[in-house]
Design an enzyme around this catalytic site. Sequence first.
Site, short mmCIF file in Angstrom:
data_model
loop_
_atom_site.label_atom_id
_atom_site.label_comp_id
_atom_site.label_asym_id
_atom_site.label_seq_id
_atom_site.Cartn_x
_atom_site.Cartn_y
_atom_site.Cartn_z
N GLY A 87 -78.16 5.09 -58.58
CA GLY A 87 -79.15 6.17 -58.62
C GLY A 87 -78.66 7.22 -59.28
O GLY A 87 -79.09 8.71 -59.10
N GLY B 26 -79.16 8.26 -62.33
CA GLY B 26 -80.02 8.33 -63.30
C GLY B 26 -79.73 7.79 -64.61
O GLY B 26 -79.81 8.59 -65.56
N SER B 27 -79.61 6.51 -64.60
CA SER B 27 -79.32 5.79 -65.91
C SER B 27 -80.43 6.05 -66.89
O SER B 27 -80.16 6.15 -68.13
CB SER B 27 -78.86 4.47 -65.67
OG SER B 27 -80.03 3.86 -64.82
N SER B 28 -81.67 5.95 -66.52
CA SER B 28 -82.97 6.00 -67.47
C SER B 28 -82.94 7.27 -68.21
O SER B 28 -83.07 7.17 -69.17
CB SER B 28 -84.18 5.73 -66.59
OG SER B 28 -84.21 4.81 -65.67
N ALA C 147 -80.30 9.54 -68.46
CA ALA C 147 -79.17 9.69 -69.32
C ALA C 147 -79.28 8.90 -70.66
O ALA C 147 -79.20 9.38 -71.58
CB ALA C 147 -77.85 9.22 -68.48
N ASP D 186 -83.75 15.09 -63.77
CA ASP D 186 -82.79 14.22 -64.14
C ASP D 186 -82.50 14.34 -65.83
O ASP D 186 -81.64 14.37 -66.35
CB ASP D 186 -83.12 12.84 -63.77
CG ASP D 186 -84.50 12.15 -64.02
OD1 ASP D 186 -85.41 13.01 -64.40
OD2 ASP D 186 -84.56 10.98 -63.76
#
Length: 326
Positions: free
Chosen positions: A108, A110-112, A114, A155
Site C-alpha cells: 500500500g 502506492g506502487s501505481s 509511483a 499519492d
Amino acid sequence: MNQVSASAPGKLLLFGDHAVVYGHPCIVTAVDQRITATVRKNGTDVFFLDAPDMGLTAYSKTLADLGKKELPKSVAFIEMLYKRFLEKYPQQEGIVVTTKSQFSSQFGFGSSSAVSVAFAKALTSLYGIEMTNHQLFDLCYQAVIDVQGVGSGFDIAAAIWGGTIYYVSPAKVVDQLGSTGESPLPLAVGYTGIKADTPTLVRMVQAQYQTEPEKIGGIFEQIHQLVDEAKSAIESQDWQRVGELMTANQKLLQTLKVSGVKLDELIRTSVQHGAFGAKLSGAGGGDCMVAIATDRRSEVEEAITTAGGQVMHVKLHAEGVRLENA
Ligand code: MEV
C-alpha cells in the site's frame, strides 16, 4: 536521447485519509522505496511493457489499440497515461517501457502512483518536453481517474514533490512541511498482511456520505480541523500532540467503518507499548498502520511484530521524482 530512466518514491498517508477525496486537506510523506521506469523509442507502432515486479512481462499493444480491450490492472495506469500523452503529443513510433520496483505492490505504498509518475517523467524527457510539477501531476492524475474513477491524487503528489506535504486535491495546495532531507518524524510502520482494496473502500464511504451527508460531512470537517492542527504540531515537532491527533483521526475513521480487526489490534498494541498515538494509513481494511513513538519505538515495533504485523523500516520525507542515469 535514446533511453531515459526516472524514479519516484512511494508514500504513507499520515492524516486526512478519505476526507481528502472531498476537498479536505491531508498530510502525506514520501517513502524512500522507489520505482524506476526506463523508456526508449522502438521504431515500430507498438507499445511494449516489461514490469516483472508487477507480475507482467512482454506485454504489447499497437498504438491504435491503446486503452482498448481489458487492461491487466498492473498495466492500466501506464497504458492510459501513454494514451493520454499521445493524444496531446502525437508520435508515430512506439516505445519500450521497463519498470523496476524496490517494494512490493502489496504494502500500500502506492506502487501505481509511483510507477505512473516515474513513467511520465521518463516519457516526457525522452521527447524533450519540459513540464512543471503541476503539468506532470495533471497528466498522471488523469490516468488515475481514467482507471479508478475515484481518488484524490495525494499519492501522485507525494511521488512528484516528495518530502512531507500538506495537500488539497487535485494539487490545489501542495505545501512542504519542513525542509528536504530525512524527516525526524518518529514513525513506526506496521503492515497488516492484508491487501486493501482502495476503490471499494472509497465507494463505501461515498455511499455513506450520500445517505447521511450531514453526519459524514461533519466527520470530514472534524478530520479537516485535526489535519490543520497536525500540520502545526509536525512543524513544531510536538510528537506527543502528533500522536494524540493520530489517535483522534483513527477514531473518526472507525466511525466511517474503514478500519479492520487487524489494524485495530496493531494500533491498540502500539499505544499500549508506548506510542503517543496510532492510526491506519490509506484506505483502511488492511495495508499499513502508523504510530508515533520516540523513546519506546523499539518496544512498539516489537509489539507490532508480536501481534502478527510486519514492521516496515522505511526512510520518510524522500526525494520526489527524479531522472536517473539509464
Ligand atoms: C487511499 O490510499 C487514501 C484515500 O483517501 C483515497 C484517496 O485519497 O485517493 C482513501
